[in-house]
Write a protein that holds these residues in place. Structure first.
Motif, PDB file in Angstrom:
ATOM      1  N   LEU A  31      39.784 -12.896  -2.164  1.00  0.00           N
ATOM      2  CA  LEU A  31      39.155 -11.764  -2.746  1.00  0.00           C
ATOM      3  C   LEU A  31      40.319 -10.536  -2.542  1.00  0.00           C
ATOM      4  O   LEU A  31      40.955 -10.738  -1.719  1.00  0.00           O
ATOM      5  CB  LEU A  31      37.864 -11.211  -2.012  1.00  0.00           C
ATOM      6  N   ILE A  33      41.169  -6.104  -3.084  1.00  0.00           N
ATOM      7  CA  ILE A  33      40.557  -4.922  -3.469  1.00  0.00           C
ATOM      8  C   ILE A  33      41.503  -4.066  -4.090  1.00  0.00           C
ATOM      9  O   ILE A  33      42.826  -4.047  -3.616  1.00  0.00           O
ATOM     10  CB  ILE A  33      40.169  -4.169  -1.985  1.00  0.00           C
ATOM     11  N   ASN A  38      37.459   2.115  -5.193  1.00  0.00           N
ATOM     12  CA  ASN A  38      36.370   2.177  -4.570  1.00  0.00           C
ATOM     13  C   ASN A  38      35.728   3.790  -4.602  1.00  0.00           C
ATOM     14  O   ASN A  38      36.584   4.618  -4.064  1.00  0.00           O
ATOM     15  CB  ASN A  38      36.138   1.672  -3.232  1.00  0.00           C
ATOM     16  N   LEU A  63      28.351  -9.783  -2.194  1.00  0.00           N
ATOM     17  CA  LEU A  63      29.348  -8.827  -2.637  1.00  0.00           C
ATOM     18  C   LEU A  63      29.333  -8.967  -4.164  1.00  0.00           C
ATOM     19  O   LEU A  63      29.063  -9.892  -4.779  1.00  0.00           O
ATOM     20  CB  LEU A  63      30.896  -9.150  -2.479  1.00  0.00           C
ATOM     21  N   VAL A  65      31.583  -9.096  -7.648  1.00  0.00           N
ATOM     22  CA  VAL A  65      32.922  -9.022  -7.954  1.00  0.00           C
ATOM     23  C   VAL A  65      33.180  -9.335  -9.429  1.00  0.00           C
ATOM     24  O   VAL A  65      32.074  -9.677 -10.226  1.00  0.00           O
ATOM     25  CB  VAL A  65      33.286 -10.280  -7.205  1.00  0.00           C
ATOM     26  N   VAL A  74      36.650  -7.009  -5.850  1.00  0.00           N
ATOM     27  CA  VAL A  74      35.521  -6.610  -5.388  1.00  0.00           C
ATOM     28  C   VAL A  74      35.099  -5.531  -5.946  1.00  0.00           C
ATOM     29  O   VAL A  74      36.012  -4.310  -6.159  1.00  0.00           O
ATOM     30  CB  VAL A  74      35.906  -6.298  -3.739  1.00  0.00           C
ATOM     31  N   HIS A  78      33.048  -3.254  -0.562  1.00  0.00           N
ATOM     32  CA  HIS A  78      34.383  -3.063  -0.051  1.00  0.00           C
ATOM     33  C   HIS A  78      34.358  -2.959   1.801  1.00  0.00           C
ATOM     34  O   HIS A  78      35.293  -3.488   2.242  1.00  0.00           O
ATOM     35  CB  HIS A  78      35.020  -1.607  -0.445  1.00  0.00           C
ATOM     36  N   TRP A  81      33.660  -6.487   2.948  1.00  0.00           N
ATOM     37  CA  TRP A  81      35.222  -7.120   2.528  1.00  0.00           C
ATOM     38  C   TRP A  81      35.934  -6.947   3.735  1.00  0.00           C
ATOM     39  O   TRP A  81      36.497  -8.014   4.483  1.00  0.00           O
ATOM     40  CB  TRP A  81      36.024  -6.922   1.417  1.00  0.00           C
ATOM     41  N   CYS A  98      28.964 -14.018  -2.961  1.00  0.00           N
ATOM     42  CA  CYS A  98      29.469 -13.256  -4.050  1.00  0.00           C
ATOM     43  C   CYS A  98      28.713 -13.594  -5.351  1.00  0.00           C
ATOM     44  O   CYS A  98      28.102 -14.550  -5.565  1.00  0.00           O
ATOM     45  CB  CYS A  98      30.969 -13.665  -4.420  1.00  0.00           C
TER      46      CYS A  98
END
Length: 272
Positions: A31, A33, A38, A63, A65, A74, A78, A81, A98
């Motif tokens: 995964l 970010i 975010n 999550l 995704v 993601v 967040h 994670w 997920c």
């Protein structure tokens, strides 16, 4: 003991109204970010709470995704994670549950705003999300419908981003409420930040830690305003050149002028 899986498998026989929605267990390192994506700022304490939950084997919501050319991004989760990364660094093997997100960029922003899994959005975070949608050409009414809020809520948060860096910083620190910051700009315009700092200093001198709306925008006495109307209501008007004037007795004139001076004084104190 039965399970939902068994009920689902036997739903034809049992008549149960049950369907499935798949989730997947994904390794933390699979995964990623996208920086700045975010809408929520990362809260270290919240991250540590998720770390502890993962280490303890507690249930954590999945999550959301989306698979991209870079990997699995993601969309929502967040803090979860980051918490899983800390748990992994502490020596625990973590796979995160997920589920796929389906939708366009506007859908993703709206989902992050309306998701009940993340912590509540701060006013500036919500404002930034609304601004993203506005930058994509969305009108306030469209944004409101998308995020399931009122148009007034959208307008207020968009206005919050225009109050200036000084007031925004005061909102971030909790010294001034977002609604107060917007109201002060509408009342004082470019002088709002100066007024806020002056009034905040007075509030702190009095032992307060934040500037309330009442302290930020002291109102002229409603009783005195009503008295002014009462005094003027009985006045006779007469022509005075190209305009008109009110005829007042000397006693009434003195009282009217006194009330007007009180009002001017209250306004001067606000912007001093």
């Amino acid at each position: 003991m039965s399970t939902l899986e068994r009920l689902h498998k036997n739903k034809a026989e049992s008549g149960k109204n049950i369907t499935t929605r798949k989730t997947f267990l994904v390794g933390v390192d699979e995964l990623y970010i996208e920086p700045g994506y975010n809408v929520r700022d990362i809260d270290p304490t919240h991250v540590e709470e998720f770390r502890d939950a993962y280490i303890a084997g507690e249930h954590v919501p999945p999550l959301t995704v989306q698979v991209t050319d870079q990997g699995v991004m993601v969309i929502d989760g967040h803090h979860r994670w980051h918490g899983a990364k800390l748990a992994q660094e502490a020596g625990h093997e973590i796979r995160l549950e997920c589920k796929d997100f389906v939708g366009n960029e506007a859908d993703r922003i709206a989902f992050m705003v309306t998701s009940s899994q993340g912590r509540a959005l701060e006013p500036l975070e919500r404002a930034a999300a609304y601004q993203r949608l506005k930058n994509q050409g969305w009108e306030p009414a469209e944004i409101a419908k998308k995020v399931k809020r009122s148009v007034a809520d959208v307008d207020h948060h968009l206005a919050l981003l225009t109050v200036g860096d000084g007031l925004i910083e005061m909102v971030k620190t909790g010294e001034v409420a977002a609604t107060t910051a917007v109201a002060m700009v509408r009342e004082h315009g470019a002088k709002a930040e100066t007024v806020a700092k002056t009034q905040l200093a007075k509030a702190k001198a009095g032992g307060k830690t934040k500037l309330t709306r009442a302290a930020a925008m002291p109102q002229f006495s409603a009783a005195r305003a009503r008295r002014l109307v009462e005094l003027l209501a009985g006045a006779e008007s007469f022509a005075h050149g190209d305009a008109s004037a009110l005829e007042l007795s000397q006693q009434v004139e003195f009282e009217v002028l006194a009330i007007l001076e009180e009002y001017r004084s209250s306004q001067t104190k606000e912007v001093a």
